[in-house]
Design an enzyme around this catalytic site. Structure first.
Site, PDB file in Angstrom:
ATOM      1  N   HIS A  54     -11.919   8.508  22.653  1.00  0.00           N
ATOM      2  CA  HIS A  54     -10.217   8.677  22.690  1.00  0.00           C
ATOM      3  C   HIS A  54      -9.576   7.564  23.782  1.00  0.00           C
ATOM      4  O   HIS A  54     -10.356   7.026  24.223  1.00  0.00           O
ATOM      5  CB  HIS A  54      -9.872  10.163  22.953  1.00  0.00           C
ATOM      6  CG  HIS A  54     -10.224  11.287  22.182  1.00  0.00           C
ATOM      7  ND1 HIS A  54      -9.886  12.682  22.157  1.00  0.00           N
ATOM      8  CD2 HIS A  54     -11.004  11.215  20.979  1.00  0.00           C
ATOM      9  CE1 HIS A  54     -10.347  13.262  21.224  1.00  0.00           C
ATOM     10  NE2 HIS A  54     -11.064  12.306  20.265  1.00  0.00           N
ATOM     11  N   GLU A  56      -7.956   7.746  26.373  1.00  0.00           N
ATOM     12  CA  GLU A  56      -8.111   7.802  27.767  1.00  0.00           C
ATOM     13  C   GLU A  56      -9.397   7.429  28.246  1.00  0.00           C
ATOM     14  O   GLU A  56      -9.357   6.798  29.212  1.00  0.00           O
ATOM     15  CB  GLU A  56      -7.747   9.522  28.133  1.00  0.00           C
ATOM     16  CG  GLU A  56      -6.571  10.255  27.823  1.00  0.00           C
ATOM     17  CD  GLU A  56      -6.407  10.823  26.357  1.00  0.00           C
ATOM     18  OE1 GLU A  56      -5.687  11.878  26.256  1.00  0.00           O
ATOM     19  OE2 GLU A  56      -7.069  10.467  25.406  1.00  0.00           O
ATOM     20  N   CYS A  81      -7.037  16.161  25.240  1.00  0.00           N
ATOM     21  CA  CYS A  81      -7.727  17.271  24.599  1.00  0.00           C
ATOM     22  C   CYS A  81      -8.689  18.025  25.460  1.00  0.00           C
ATOM     23  O   CYS A  81      -8.985  17.549  26.908  1.00  0.00           O
ATOM     24  CB  CYS A  81      -8.615  17.021  23.493  1.00  0.00           C
ATOM     25  SG  CYS A  81      -9.979  15.590  24.044  1.00  0.00           S
ATOM     26  N   TRP A 181       8.751  -4.591 -12.647  1.00  0.00           N
ATOM     27  CA  TRP A 181       8.873  -5.272 -11.402  1.00  0.00           C
ATOM     28  C   TRP A 181      10.425  -5.451 -11.060  1.00  0.00           C
ATOM     29  O   TRP A 181      11.260  -6.024 -11.724  1.00  0.00           O
ATOM     30  CB  TRP A 181       8.126  -6.543 -11.173  1.00  0.00           C
ATOM     31  CG  TRP A 181       6.683  -6.356 -11.250  1.00  0.00           C
ATOM     32  CD1 TRP A 181       5.865  -6.694 -12.125  1.00  0.00           C
ATOM     33  CD2 TRP A 181       5.789  -5.806 -10.483  1.00  0.00           C
ATOM     34  NE1 TRP A 181       4.543  -6.594 -12.025  1.00  0.00           N
ATOM     35  CE2 TRP A 181       4.497  -5.686 -10.810  1.00  0.00           C
ATOM     36  CE3 TRP A 181       6.212  -4.891  -9.453  1.00  0.00           C
ATOM     37  CZ2 TRP A 181       3.559  -5.084 -10.414  1.00  0.00           C
ATOM     38  CZ3 TRP A 181       5.000  -4.005  -8.537  1.00  0.00           C
ATOM     39  CH2 TRP A 181       3.607  -4.332  -9.309  1.00  0.00           C
ATOM     40  N   LEU A 215      -2.750   2.071  -8.302  1.00  0.00           N
ATOM     41  CA  LEU A 215      -2.358   3.051  -7.196  1.00  0.00           C
ATOM     42  C   LEU A 215      -3.479   2.538  -5.922  1.00  0.00           C
ATOM     43  O   LEU A 215      -4.022   3.641  -5.301  1.00  0.00           O
ATOM     44  CB  LEU A 215      -2.731   4.295  -7.443  1.00  0.00           C
ATOM     45  CG  LEU A 215      -1.470   4.952  -8.700  1.00  0.00           C
ATOM     46  CD1 LEU A 215      -1.798   6.505  -8.756  1.00  0.00           C
ATOM     47  CD2 LEU A 215      -0.083   4.558  -8.051  1.00  0.00           C
ATOM     48  N   ARG A 218      -4.162  -3.779  -2.217  1.00  0.00           N
ATOM     49  CA  ARG A 218      -4.771  -4.926  -2.846  1.00  0.00           C
ATOM     50  C   ARG A 218      -4.033  -6.205  -1.939  1.00  0.00           C
ATOM     51  O   ARG A 218      -4.810  -7.051  -1.799  1.00  0.00           O
ATOM     52  CB  ARG A 218      -4.304  -5.333  -4.198  1.00  0.00           C
ATOM     53  CG  ARG A 218      -4.869  -4.115  -5.082  1.00  0.00           C
ATOM     54  CD  ARG A 218      -4.544  -4.434  -6.588  1.00  0.00           C
ATOM     55  NE  ARG A 218      -3.139  -4.406  -6.875  1.00  0.00           N
ATOM     56  CZ  ARG A 218      -2.710  -3.323  -7.034  1.00  0.00           C
ATOM     57  NH1 ARG A 218      -2.925  -2.111  -7.027  1.00  0.00           N
ATOM     58  NH2 ARG A 218      -1.392  -3.279  -7.426  1.00  0.00           N
TER      59      ARG A 218
END
Length: 349
Positions: A54, A56, A81, A181, A215, A218
């Site tokens: 983490h 810290e 945490c 487009w 989707l 790239r």
């Protein structure tokens, strides 16, 4: 932003560090940390990836002279945490290194933390200050907080529209297969960057059929989000790119549950509230964010239900004069960016 005071200056540095890992820390939040001794940063770090140290811990490890820690202040944008997960508690590490002061941006509402880190630190005699750049700290981890507090993913809507407010021309089936487009390549690259920040992309049947989209990411480097497709009657052609098995893909439908390589069919009940069912399913599977990329009916359904958190509207320098109208959002944009002749407007719900 107004002139920052000393604590805000160091907290802003924590935020600047944390965002370097945007899109890479799921299911963990974005966290940065700096350690200050006599008004000088002597160590800093951020959380790079789930399972790794983490912020810290990285900040403490970066301090060359550990003897200075006993007279230093640790800044961190999210409560340290207090539980054992894939890594030991950060609060315990702060205590073991005898850091006397900790300044925190905001409390962690995740049930395993939720004030326990602050309680552990104060119980060990550490001076704790909470709420420095709190609004900014919560906004940075808006996906994380939405997931844990609202029990659903953070929802980003995205579309591109022309100057006269259209997202597509009228097309028949002979013209299907490629998106229309509207914006330039720089704006499209920004879209791919945005995709790396979210865990999944959701589209409807018509968008999949008309545009045959990949989707995928790239034009940028980073995380590949899941593909989510609504195809209630399973009418989409298996020849479409979304069925290429290259990226984990979920098809929400009313006919079957099934699994193949990187492809899963999830059956939902006809007539039920599909928004709620999809979001509930995604929450159970740990998706903290999704980006909804169309088409019009799907985007408009999220807007009408007020079931969205953020909207990215790209405007290109084109006029269609007729076609598919763009959705409308009844609020002002809170941010904007310019990519030569294409523009991005960001809204928050």
């Amino acid at each position: 932003m107004n002139q920052l005071n000393t604590s805000e200056k160091y907290m802003q540095r924590c935020l600047d560090l944390a965002i370097l890992a945007e899109g890479n820390t799921y299911p963990n939040p974005l966290v940065g940390s700096v350690i200050v001794h006599n008004n000088k940063i002597i160590g800093e770090g951020y959380h790079c990836k789930a399972g790794e140290p983490h912020a810290e811990i990285n900040a403490i490890r970066s301090v060359k002279n550990k003897a200075l820690l006993t007279d230093s202040t640790l800044y961190v944008n999210l409560e340290p945490c207090a539980h054992f997960g894939k890594t030991p508690p950060c609060s315990l590490a702060i205590i073991k290194n005898k850091i006397p002061r900790v300044v925190i941006g905001c409390v962690d509402s995740f049930s395993e933390v939720a004030g326990k880190g602050i309680e552990m630190l104060r119980g060990a005699g550490v001076e704790v200050t909470v709420g420095i750049l709190e609004k900014e700290s919560r906004f940075l981890n808006r996906r994380f907080f939405t997931f844990h507090e609202k029990k659903r993913p953070y929802i980003v809507l995205k579309w591109a529209q022309t100057l006269d407010g259209y997202i597509d021309v009228d097309r028949d089936s002979l013209e299907y297969g490629e998106p229309t487009w509207i914006t330039n390549e720089w704006a499209r690259r920004a879209v791919h960057k945005q995709r790396t920040h979210e865990q999944a992309i959701l589209i409807g049947t018509h968008t999949a059929q008309k545009d045959n989209p990949s989707l995928t990411v790239r034009d940028w480097c980073g995380h590949q989000p899941h593909r989510l497709i609504i195809d209630k009657q399973l009418t989409l052609s298996p020849e479409l790119t979304i069925f290429d098995h290259k990226v984990p893909t979920i098809i929400f439908n009313t006919i079957k549950d099934a699994k193949e390589e990187n492809l899963e069919y999830i059956k939902l009940t006809p007539g039920d509230d599909w928004h709620a069912l999809i979001l509930k399913t995604l929450y159970k599977r740990g998706f903290q964010s999704i980006i909804v990329e169309g088409g019009y009916q799907l985007l408009e359904s999220f807007i009408q239900a007020s079931s969205w958190d953020e909207a990215h509207v790209y405007v290109g320098q084109k006029w269609f004069r007729q076609g598919v109208k763009a959705p409308k959002i009844a609020c002002r944009p809170e941010a904007e960016a310019h990519f030569n002749d294409s523009h991005l407007y960001v809204y928050h719900n």
